[in-house]
Motif scaffolding. Structure first.
Motif, short mmCIF file in Angstrom:
data_model
loop_
_atom_site.label_atom_id
_atom_site.label_comp_id
_atom_site.label_asym_id
_atom_site.label_seq_id
_atom_site.Cartn_x
_atom_site.Cartn_y
_atom_site.Cartn_z
N ILE A 64 0.86 -1.19 0.00
CA ILE A 64 0.00 0.00 0.00
C ILE A 64 0.90 1.24 0.00
O ILE A 64 1.86 1.31 0.77
CB ILE A 64 -0.93 -0.03 1.24
N CYS A 65 0.58 2.19 -0.90
CA CYS A 65 1.46 3.35 -1.03
C CYS A 65 0.67 4.62 -1.26
O CYS A 65 -0.27 4.64 -2.05
CB CYS A 65 2.44 3.13 -2.18
N ARG A 66 1.08 5.68 -0.55
CA ARG A 66 0.39 6.96 -0.72
C ARG A 66 0.90 7.74 -1.93
O ARG A 66 0.37 8.75 -2.31
CB ARG A 66 0.55 7.81 0.54
N ARG A 67 2.01 7.27 -2.53
CA ARG A 67 2.58 8.01 -3.66
C ARG A 67 2.06 7.48 -4.99
O ARG A 67 1.43 6.43 -5.04
CB ARG A 67 4.09 7.91 -3.64
N ASN A 68 2.43 8.18 -6.04
CA ASN A 68 1.87 7.82 -7.34
C ASN A 68 2.97 7.85 -8.41
O ASN A 68 2.77 8.40 -9.50
CB ASN A 68 0.75 8.82 -7.66
N CYS A 69 4.13 7.27 -8.09
CA CYS A 69 5.27 7.31 -9.01
C CYS A 69 4.87 6.69 -10.36
O CYS A 69 4.27 5.61 -10.39
CB CYS A 69 6.45 6.56 -8.41
N LEU A 70 5.25 7.37 -11.43
CA LEU A 70 4.77 6.96 -12.76
C LEU A 70 5.25 5.57 -13.18
O LEU A 70 4.64 4.92 -14.01
CB LEU A 70 5.24 7.99 -13.82
N TYR A 71 6.38 5.14 -12.62
CA TYR A 71 6.98 3.87 -13.05
C TYR A 71 6.51 2.67 -12.24
O TYR A 71 6.75 1.54 -12.63
CB TYR A 71 8.51 3.96 -12.97
N CYS A 72 5.86 2.90 -11.11
CA CYS A 72 5.72 1.81 -10.13
C CYS A 72 4.31 1.22 -10.06
O CYS A 72 3.32 1.96 -9.97
CB CYS A 72 6.11 2.35 -8.76
N GLY A 73 4.25 -0.10 -10.06
CA GLY A 73 2.97 -0.79 -9.99
C GLY A 73 2.24 -0.59 -8.67
O GLY A 73 1.03 -0.81 -8.58
N LEU A 74 2.95 -0.18 -7.64
CA LEU A 74 2.29 0.04 -6.34
C LEU A 74 1.65 1.42 -6.25
O LEU A 74 1.03 1.75 -5.24
CB LEU A 74 3.28 -0.12 -5.18
N ARG A 75 1.80 2.24 -7.28
CA ARG A 75 1.28 3.63 -7.24
C ARG A 75 -0.18 3.64 -6.82
O ARG A 75 -0.96 2.74 -7.17
CB ARG A 75 1.51 4.31 -8.59
N MET A 90 26.41 1.16 0.41
CA MET A 90 25.95 0.19 -0.58
C MET A 90 25.25 0.90 -1.73
O MET A 90 24.56 1.89 -1.53
CB MET A 90 24.97 -0.79 0.08
N VAL A 91 25.47 0.37 -2.93
CA VAL A 91 24.80 0.89 -4.11
C VAL A 91 23.47 0.14 -4.23
O VAL A 91 23.42 -1.05 -3.99
CB VAL A 91 25.68 0.61 -5.35
N SER A 92 22.41 0.85 -4.57
CA SER A 92 21.17 0.12 -4.88
C SER A 92 20.61 0.70 -6.16
O SER A 92 20.13 1.83 -6.19
CB SER A 92 20.16 0.27 -3.75
N MET A 93 20.73 -0.05 -7.23
CA MET A 93 20.21 0.45 -8.51
C MET A 93 19.67 -0.73 -9.31
O MET A 93 20.02 -1.88 -9.05
CB MET A 93 21.31 1.18 -9.29
N GLY A 94 18.82 -0.42 -10.25
CA GLY A 94 18.30 -1.51 -11.06
C GLY A 94 17.61 -0.95 -12.29
O GLY A 94 17.32 0.25 -12.37
N PRO A 95 17.39 -1.83 -13.28
CA PRO A 95 16.73 -1.39 -14.52
C PRO A 95 15.25 -1.15 -14.31
O PRO A 95 14.59 -1.90 -13.58
CB PRO A 95 16.94 -2.59 -15.46
N LEU A 96 14.72 -0.14 -14.95
CA LEU A 96 13.27 0.07 -14.98
C LEU A 96 12.64 -1.05 -15.80
O LEU A 96 13.11 -1.37 -16.88
CB LEU A 96 12.98 1.41 -15.66
N ILE A 97 11.59 -1.64 -15.26
CA ILE A 97 10.83 -2.65 -16.01
C ILE A 97 9.44 -2.06 -16.22
O ILE A 97 8.73 -1.77 -15.24
CB ILE A 97 10.76 -3.98 -15.24
N ALA A 98 9.08 -1.85 -17.48
CA ALA A 98 7.81 -1.16 -17.75
C ALA A 98 6.65 -1.99 -17.20
O ALA A 98 6.55 -3.19 -17.45
CB ALA A 98 7.65 -0.95 -19.24
N HIS A 99 5.80 -1.34 -16.42
CA HIS A 99 4.66 -2.03 -15.83
C HIS A 99 3.41 -1.65 -16.63
O HIS A 99 3.15 -0.46 -16.84
CB HIS A 99 4.52 -1.61 -14.37
N PRO A 100 2.62 -2.65 -17.07
CA PRO A 100 1.48 -2.34 -17.96
C PRO A 100 0.41 -1.46 -17.32
O PRO A 100 -0.31 -0.77 -18.04
CB PRO A 100 0.90 -3.72 -18.29
N ASP A 101 0.31 -1.47 -15.99
CA ASP A 101 -0.75 -0.66 -15.36
C ASP A 101 -0.23 0.68 -14.84
O ASP A 101 -0.73 1.21 -13.84
CB ASP A 101 -1.38 -1.46 -14.19
N THR A 102 0.81 1.18 -15.49
CA THR A 102 1.36 2.49 -15.10
C THR A 102 1.51 3.36 -16.34
O THR A 102 1.49 2.84 -17.47
CB THR A 102 2.77 2.35 -14.48
#
Ligand code: SAH
Ligand code: SF4
Length: 369
Positions: A69-80, A233-245
């Protein structure tokens, strides 16, 4: 290769020999290379530097996804918050504690990340109880990855025993940031990085690779920000396009670019912990794990979220379908196999490179000093 290229390549080699980090211009140059021989040569350099400075240890950390559950609405994220298609869940307090304790006592994990959307239902008092109980019962080194909460929250969580944060800044470009995270503020994110470090947290941070508008210059700036923020520590990763975003259909990120980011991260930060994150494994599997371990990476994040809700932690689609991410001893031995194939040794904690007190070190790492 022109004279300028030769000059930069020589300079990178010389810095690596002196165990010195490369600068922005060199990082941009490397990220724009598409010549396989050059990429492979510098990947070997990064790998050798990792071996020389940090030894053979490859650490495995566990991640528990407490709530989607998330209060944000990031354009890339399925949890938006606008994604109405997603069934939402929130683990019970006791369930989170039991999962964490069993990961430590039954599977031997030493470091655990508690991750969620920005779910304010978890009050400060509740998070204190969760962290304190996990800490007292299992001795795990607890990292929080719960997004933006205020300074007081993080100070209280430190007192409760949390010692790390996994908190990506996502991008150093303020314009891209504010476009991608419409309800968030770039200055707030930067302020969090600062106060989390000041509060004493061991920090893991970095960008999403593949955001629209990002350039090799942006990515080089991202690496410098990881360095300058004092992250361990580095934390990075590739964007994976989510169909519902809104980013559905965004172009796929190449494994070569992500590998170059790992190499460049090692060349910029010779001593950093660089994990192979779940999005990399999801896209490219075991072959990429081997390649990344031989290109300067030195740790893994494995998913410990229970099977019943795992599919709903849908940051990107089908995120948790990888069999080796399951909460099983088999998952562990599979990763261990890959680590050994790459000439490294499994470490279930933080490694001798981390400047912790001996008491904290004993908690954080199972390897002999
Ligand atoms: N809510 C917290 C932590 C959970 S999100 C926060 O935002 O800090 C964890 C990470 O998932 C984010 O930092 C982001 O970099 C990553 N992420 C989100 N959507 C993604 C996608 N579509 N593909 C790959 N990674 C994604
Ligand atoms: Fe929420 Fe984090 Fe996803 Fe943004 S990236 S929508 S803050 S879970």
């Amino acid at each position: 290769m022109g004279t300028v290229d030769q000059h930069i390549l020589q300079s990178i080699r010389a810095k690596a020999a002196r165990r010195e980090g490369i600068d922005r211009e060199e990082a941009v140059w490397f990220l724009t290379q598409d010549d396989t021989a050059t990429i492979d040569e510098l990947a070997d350099t990064a790998n050798a530097m990792r071996a020389r400075l940090l030894g053979k240890q490859a650490c495995i950390h566990g991640i528990i996804e407490m709530s989607n559950i998330c209060r944000r609405n990031c354009l890339y994220c399925g949890l938006r918050s606008s994604n109405a298609a997603l069934p939402r869940y929130r683990l019970e307090e006791q369930q989170i504690i039991d999962l964490a304790v069993s990961a430590v006592k039954k599977l031997g994990y030493k470091m655990l990340v508690l991750q969620s959307g920005e779910d304010l239902h978890f009050t400060t008092e509740q998070m204190i109880r969760i962290v304190q109980t996990i800490n007292k019962t299992s001795g795990a080194l607890v990292f929080l990855s719960v997004g933006e909460r205020d300074r007081i929250f993080y100070q209280k969580m430190w007192i409760a025993g949390a010692r790390g944060v996994l908190f990506r800044f996502e991008t150093t470009d303020p314009k891209i940031y504010e476009e991608m995270r419409p309800t968030a503020d770039y200055a707030d994110r930067m302020e969090h990085l600062k106060f989390l470090k000041e509060a004493g947290y061991i920090m893991a941070t970095g960008p999403l690779i593949g955001l629209p508008g990002q350039t090799m210059e942006t990515l080089a700036d991202d690496l410098l920000l990881i360095r300058d923020s004092g992250a361990f520590m580095v934390s990075m990763g590739p964007l994976i396009a989510h169909p519902d975003t809104p980013l559905a259909g965004a172009p796929a990120v190449s494994s070569t670019l992500v590998r170059k980011m790992i190499v460049a991260a090692r060349l910029v930060m010779p001593r950093a912990r660089i994990p192979i994150t779940t999005a990399m494994e999801y896209l490219w599997g075991d072959d990429f794990r081997r390649l990344a371990l031989r290109s300067g990476a030195n740790s893994f994040m494995l998913n410990l979220t229970p099977a019943e809700v795992r599919d709903s932690y849908d940051v990107y689609p089908n995120k948790n379908k990888l069999a080796e991410h399951l909460h099983t001893p088999t998952a562990f031995s599979q990763v261990n196999g890959i680590i050994e194939e790459c000439g490294m040794k499994l470490c279930l904690g933080f490694g001798a490179d981390l400047a912790l007190s001996s008491e904290e070190f004993a908690i954080g790492c199972s390897m002999p000093q």
